[in-house]
Design an enzyme around this catalytic site. Structure first.
Site, mmCIF file in Angstrom:
data_model
loop_
_atom_site.group_PDB
_atom_site.id
_atom_site.type_symbol
_atom_site.label_atom_id
_atom_site.label_comp_id
_atom_site.label_asym_id
_atom_site.label_seq_id
_atom_site.Cartn_x
_atom_site.Cartn_y
_atom_site.Cartn_z
ATOM 1 N N CYS A 123 -15.444 -2.920 -1.809
ATOM 2 C CA CYS A 123 -14.074 -3.136 -1.319
ATOM 3 C C CYS A 123 -13.391 -4.231 -2.133
ATOM 4 C CB CYS A 123 -14.101 -3.513 0.154
ATOM 5 S SG CYS A 123 -14.662 -5.201 0.442
ATOM 6 N N CYS A 151 -8.023 -10.486 -0.108
ATOM 7 C CA CYS A 151 -8.224 -10.110 1.287
ATOM 8 C C CYS A 151 -8.436 -11.347 2.163
ATOM 9 C CB CYS A 151 -9.430 -9.180 1.434
ATOM 10 S SG CYS A 151 -9.691 -8.734 3.165
ATOM 11 N N LYS A 196 -4.622 0.518 14.593
ATOM 12 C CA LYS A 196 -4.592 1.507 13.506
ATOM 13 C C LYS A 196 -5.240 2.821 13.970
ATOM 14 C CE LYS A 196 -6.986 -0.996 10.534
ATOM 15 N NZ LYS A 196 -7.953 -1.532 9.563
ATOM 16 N N ARG A 204 0.849 -1.204 0.000
ATOM 17 C CA ARG A 204 0.000 0.000 0.000
ATOM 18 C C ARG A 204 0.883 1.251 0.000
ATOM 19 N NH1 ARG A 204 -4.281 -0.128 4.615
ATOM 20 N NH2 ARG A 204 -5.395 -1.612 3.307
ATOM 21 N N CYS A 234 -16.972 -8.048 4.269
ATOM 22 C CA CYS A 234 -17.068 -8.392 5.692
ATOM 23 C C CYS A 234 -17.385 -7.118 6.470
ATOM 24 C CB CYS A 234 -15.767 -9.043 6.186
ATOM 25 S SG CYS A 234 -14.472 -7.872 6.604
ATOM 26 N N CYS A 283 -14.605 -1.588 4.886
ATOM 27 C CA CYS A 283 -13.506 -0.852 4.246
ATOM 28 C C CYS A 283 -13.966 0.184 3.225
ATOM 29 C CB CYS A 283 -12.531 -1.833 3.617
ATOM 30 S SG CYS A 283 -11.631 -2.772 4.870
ATOM 31 N N ARG A 336 -2.515 6.254 9.896
ATOM 32 C CA ARG A 336 -2.605 5.765 8.515
ATOM 33 C C ARG A 336 -2.668 6.934 7.536
ATOM 34 N NH1 ARG A 336 -4.558 0.481 8.034
ATOM 35 N NH2 ARG A 336 -3.715 -0.756 9.738
ATOM 36 N N LYS A 391 -6.706 6.702 12.383
ATOM 37 C CA LYS A 391 -7.042 7.366 11.115
ATOM 38 C C LYS A 391 -7.484 8.810 11.326
ATOM 39 C CE LYS A 391 -8.287 3.045 8.877
ATOM 40 N NZ LYS A 391 -9.308 2.270 8.175
HETATM 41 FE FE1 SRM Z 1 -9.616 -1.857 5.441
HETATM 42 C C1 SRM Z 1 -8.307 -4.543 7.019
HETATM 43 C C2 SRM Z 1 -8.616 -3.039 2.484
HETATM 44 C C3 SRM Z 1 -10.181 1.166 4.122
HETATM 45 C C4 SRM Z 1 -11.504 -1.046 8.185
HETATM 46 N N1 SRM Z 1 -8.578 -3.501 4.869
HETATM 47 C C5 SRM Z 1 -8.087 -4.472 5.690
HETATM 48 C C6 SRM Z 1 -7.180 -5.429 4.900
HETATM 49 C C7 SRM Z 1 -5.773 -4.932 5.027
HETATM 50 C C8 SRM Z 1 -7.317 -6.922 5.275
HETATM 51 C C9 SRM Z 1 -6.368 -7.491 6.311
HETATM 52 O O1 SRM Z 1 -6.208 -6.907 7.397
HETATM 53 O O2 SRM Z 1 -5.821 -8.561 6.038
HETATM 54 C C10 SRM Z 1 -7.771 -5.224 3.477
HETATM 55 C C11 SRM Z 1 -6.809 -5.521 2.325
HETATM 56 C C12 SRM Z 1 -7.568 -6.137 1.168
HETATM 57 C C13 SRM Z 1 -6.746 -6.345 -0.043
HETATM 58 O O3 SRM Z 1 -6.510 -7.512 -0.410
HETATM 59 O O4 SRM Z 1 -6.346 -5.377 -0.664
HETATM 60 C C14 SRM Z 1 -8.337 -3.832 3.587
HETATM 61 N N2 SRM Z 1 -9.326 -1.066 3.662
HETATM 62 C C15 SRM Z 1 -9.003 -1.732 2.521
HETATM 63 C C16 SRM Z 1 -9.136 -0.857 1.297
HETATM 64 C C17 SRM Z 1 -8.117 -1.164 0.204
HETATM 65 C C18 SRM Z 1 -10.581 -0.983 0.762
HETATM 66 C C19 SRM Z 1 -10.820 -0.539 -0.654
HETATM 67 O O5 SRM Z 1 -11.378 -1.354 -1.380
HETATM 68 O O6 SRM Z 1 -10.521 0.603 -1.005
HETATM 69 C C20 SRM Z 1 -8.991 0.523 1.962
HETATM 70 C C21 SRM Z 1 -7.547 0.941 2.063
HETATM 71 C C22 SRM Z 1 -7.346 2.089 2.961
HETATM 72 C C23 SRM Z 1 -6.045 2.797 2.815
HETATM 73 O O7 SRM Z 1 -5.689 3.175 1.699
HETATM 74 O O8 SRM Z 1 -5.399 3.018 3.851
HETATM 75 C C24 SRM Z 1 -9.534 0.219 3.356
HETATM 76 N N3 SRM Z 1 -10.592 -0.202 6.071
HETATM 77 C C25 SRM Z 1 -10.802 0.907 5.328
HETATM 78 C C26 SRM Z 1 -11.800 1.731 5.935
HETATM 79 C C27 SRM Z 1 -12.344 3.039 5.370
HETATM 80 C C28 SRM Z 1 -11.515 4.196 5.803
HETATM 81 O O9 SRM Z 1 -10.444 4.042 6.402
HETATM 82 O O10 SRM Z 1 -11.935 5.311 5.531
HETATM 83 C C29 SRM Z 1 -12.211 1.084 7.093
HETATM 84 C C30 SRM Z 1 -13.368 1.524 8.038
HETATM 85 C C31 SRM Z 1 -13.004 2.669 8.876
HETATM 86 C C32 SRM Z 1 -12.366 2.201 10.141
HETATM 87 O O11 SRM Z 1 -11.160 1.960 10.145
HETATM 88 O O12 SRM Z 1 -13.084 2.041 11.127
HETATM 89 C C33 SRM Z 1 -11.424 -0.128 7.172
HETATM 90 N N4 SRM Z 1 -9.830 -2.643 7.307
HETATM 91 C C34 SRM Z 1 -10.703 -2.193 8.256
HETATM 92 C C35 SRM Z 1 -10.657 -3.094 9.382
HETATM 93 C C36 SRM Z 1 -11.520 -2.981 10.668
HETATM 94 C C37 SRM Z 1 -10.873 -2.138 11.683
HETATM 95 C C38 SRM Z 1 -11.646 -2.150 12.977
HETATM 96 O O13 SRM Z 1 -11.610 -1.167 13.685
HETATM 97 O O14 SRM Z 1 -12.274 -3.132 13.308
HETATM 98 C C39 SRM Z 1 -9.733 -4.105 9.046
HETATM 99 C C40 SRM Z 1 -9.325 -5.302 9.916
HETATM 100 C C41 SRM Z 1 -8.418 -4.946 11.046
HETATM 101 O O15 SRM Z 1 -7.872 -3.858 11.158
HETATM 102 O O16 SRM Z 1 -8.244 -5.822 11.891
HETATM 103 C C42 SRM Z 1 -9.241 -3.803 7.735
HETATM 104 FE FE1 SF4 Z 2 -11.404 -7.261 3.214
HETATM 105 FE FE2 SF4 Z 2 -13.521 -6.938 4.764
HETATM 106 FE FE3 SF4 Z 2 -12.018 -4.854 4.125
HETATM 107 FE FE4 SF4 Z 2 -13.534 -5.927 2.275
HETATM 108 S S1 SF4 Z 2 -14.274 -4.968 4.150
HETATM 109 S S2 SF4 Z 2 -11.354 -5.382 2.043
HETATM 110 S S3 SF4 Z 2 -13.472 -8.065 2.831
HETATM 111 S S4 SF4 Z 2 -11.363 -6.559 5.344
#
Ligand code: SRM
Ligand code: SF4
Length: 564
Positions: A429, A435, A211, A79, A474, A478, A148, A213
């Site tokens: 997402c 993922c 994390k 990333r 899930c 994201c 982040r 943000k």
């Molecule tokens: Fe996310 C984890 C993709 C924005 C909440 N997110 C992941 C991971 C890294 C999976 C992992 O941990 O193994 C995903 C990678 C998938 C892949 O194969 O590429 C992933 N998140 C993404 C992206 C690429 C979604 C997209 O389709 O655009 C976004 C990349 C962000 C970036 O550039 O930094 C992305 N993730 C978000 C957002 C939205 C935001 O930040 O505005 C959220 C919700 C806001 C928040 O954080 O509350 C988000 N991602 C999560 C979570 C849940 C965190 C939590 O508090 O429970 C995880 C899992 C974790 O952290 O344990 C996660």
């Molecule tokens: Fe993966 Fe769940 Fe985030 Fe989609 S919402 S990229 S399935 S961690």
């Protein structure tokens, strides 16, 4: 700790891994350069997240590997952290080429204005990072328990409020980057350093509990979903249109687990207002409160939202004020007019402006990748990724902007003005196959569903009426699906919970409407609601507001009546 390869030896907690890592070094060097392509140890897997790298496997291949008795092949998602989504043309072209040379031949614009490349071999990571580093791009802190990618409204405004805010967002991003030299040593210099005499002044030895943000919006336009951030910042202008004050919101976060009831999405709450010159002190104070008091025993409850809830906003404010050495002014009222997508051509001066291109689900692949590469190579514009996974080309001559739109349309990529607002706002997402947390598909199955809903929406006479539809694999949310008017949230393979009742402005969480609906039935599950909405809405009431006015339980009961 033995330098074991594989993901199943979680002998110590992530807190211990961080504490003993000598500022993220751990055994990463040995794992990285050992020529064994079977992946890295669990410790290194955790530490490499701080460098913006996720060890993954192609989940489509799992069954085949298993039946052939093979171990999964590990590759990395990388990333690139781009504060506020800013990217130079050279950086874009390098990422495009790196995706071909070292990745899967495509790349992804993310919902946090960053870029992801998938499928990078461990042995190719140093080359990739060196390339980016030479061009001033970094993957450091793309992931991990640190600040982040800092989000910011992407629309330039010719030196006005948004541009001022952008400078501040860049500054916040810069100041909150980890200071460790481990990233440079490991990936750029290729050196193993054991004795480390360096400070990590902000993060200390164990970084943050989770994390973290931060996002900056400009009063009136909630394009960054400011309520979903740990720290949401809202800029207010003075009478001349320049930055006067910033309202600080804290404790937002959307991720939760279907099976863990106490986890839940939360909207950020107003903490107070600061003068621009005090912003860094306040942001740093908030981050250190979370660093010192956030939950380090259970990662499911480690986000700052749970700390803010546990303390209450007043106690949280007191501690922030004490650390920052100042008093916050009461929060200013926040009025939102839009959550703009910034697509299409927008004039900044008479003949120049920026052009927002719609990129379906942020995926830059195939013909689209080819055409965009040609466009960026020909005109060398500065670029900016939007919070909806789209792309802005900045400071273009008006005629050039129209030529670019024509070039894209010749390949079937319609200019934003020809797309429905619903399509422009939709997001899905990444989910499968990369993922590791996906319970269901998202990006790969979103388009047909989106088309069905769009066709129905248009048939009902709502061609120009916005409707925010988002899908995730899930409940990590994201693409912030639980703020959408219609959110599909993966619950199991092929099954989704349906959430309804968010709004266009991103100021309201939606509610669970139905559980575990098979993908094939998703459209039929909401189709009657679209019709009822068309008949019953009051004046220009939006779909989300209509749902909210009735309540999802009443709607579910009504649906039950007509379908049983
Ligand atoms: Fe996310 C984890 C993709 C924005 C909440 N997110 C992941 C991971 C890294 C999976 C992992 O941990 O193994 C995903 C990678 C998938 C892949 O194969 O590429 C992933 N998140 C993404 C992206 C690429 C979604 C997209 O389709 O655009 C976004 C990349 C962000 C970036 O550039 O930094 C992305 N993730 C978000 C957002 C939205 C935001 O930040 O505005 C959220 C919700 C806001 C928040 O954080 O509350 C988000 N991602 C999560 C979570 C849940 C965190 C939590 O508090 O429970 C995880 C899992 C974790 O952290 O344990 C996660
Ligand atoms: Fe993966 Fe769940 Fe985030 Fe989609 S919402 S990229 S399935 S961690």
């Amino acid at each position: 700790m033995a330098n074991t390869v594989g993901g199943d030896e979680m002998a110590r907690s992530i807190e211990q891994i961080k504490a003993e890592s000598r500022h993220l070094r751990g055994h990463v060097y040995d794992d990285l350069y050992n020529r064994d392509d079977s992946g890295v140890s669990e410790d290194s897997r955790q530490l490499m997240k701080f460098f913006g790298m996720y060890q993954q496997e192609d989940r489509d291949q799992r069954r085949a590997w298993k039946s052939a008795g093979l171990n999964p092949e590990h590759r990395f998602m990388v990333r690139v952290a781009l504060a506020g989504g800013d990217m130079a043309a050279e950086q874009y072209l390098a990422i495009d080429a790196l995706a071909d040379d070292l990745g899967l031949g495509h790349f992804r614009l993310t919902s946090r204005q960053a870029v992801q490349l998938h499928g990078v071999h461990k042995g190719d990571l140093p080359e990739l990072i060196q390339h980016l580093y030479q061009l001033g791009a970094t993957t450091l802190a793309g992931c991990g328990d640190v600040e982040r990618n800092v989000m910011c409204c992407p629309a330039p405004d010719g030196g006005g409020l948004v541009d001022e805010v952008r400078c501040l967002a860049q500054r916040v991003s810069h100041e909150l980057k980890p200071q460790t030299r481990a990233y440079l040593e490991l990936f750029v210099e290729g050196r193993k350093v054991w004795d480390v005499a360096e400070e990590e002044p902000l993060y200390g030895e164990t970084y943050l509990p989770r994390k973290f943000k931060t996002g900056m919006a400009v009063q009136g336009d909630n394009c960054i979903d400011v309520y979903s951030q740990d720290i949401g910042l809202v800029a207010h202008p003075d009478s001349t249109g320049h930055l006067a004050a910033i309202t600080v919101l804290v404790g937002g976060g959307l991720g939760h687990s279907h099976g863990v009831l106490r986890t839940h999405p939360v909207l950020a709450k107003p903490l107070g207002t600061v003068a621009p010159q005090d912003l860094l002190a306040v942001v740093t104070a908030i981050l250190t409160v979370q660093r010192d008091y956030g939950n380090r025993d259970d990662r499911r409850f480690a986000r700052m939202k749970y700390l803010v809830e546990a303390w209450g906003i007043d106690s949280f404010r007191q501690e922030v004020e004490r650390r920052a050495g100042l008093s916050l002014e009461p929060p200013l009222p926040l009025g939102w007019q839009e959550a703009a997508d910034h697509l299409g051509y927008h004039a900044i001066s008479q003949n120049r402006g920026y052009l927002g291109l719609y990129i379906p689900q942020g995926r830059i692949a195939g013909t689209l990748k080819e055409v965009l590469r040609g466009i960026v190579a020909d005109y060398r514009p500065a670029l900016r990724i939007t919070p909806q996974q789209n792309l802005l080309l900045l400071d273009l001559d008006r005629d050039v902007a129209f030529t670019i739109q024509d070039r894209l349309e010749a390949q079937g990529y319609l200019r934003a003005e020809r797309l429905t607002p619903m399509r422009r706002a939709a997001m899905a997402c990444v989910a499968l196959p990369t993922c590791g947390l996906a319970l269901a598909e998202a990006e790969r199955v979103f388009l047909p569903l989106q088309q069905q809903i769009e066709e129905e929406w248009v048939k009902l006479g709502f061609r120009d009426m916005p409707l925010v539809v988002r899908m995730t694999g899930c409940p990590n949310n994201c693409v912030r699906a639980e703020l959408a008017e219609i959110g599909f949230v993966g619950a199991a393979p092929g099954k989704y919970h349906i959430y309804l009742g968010g709004n266009r402005l991103g100021t309201r969480l939606n509610h669970k409407f139905r559980e575990r609906v098979p993908y094939e039935e998703l459209f039929r599950a909401i189709q009657p609601l679209l019709h009822w909405y068309a008949q019953e809405r009051v004046a220009d009431q939006s779909f989300g507001d209509w749902v909210e006015s009735l309540g999802v339980d009443r709607l579910a009961a009504r649906l039950e009546e007509v379908t049983s």
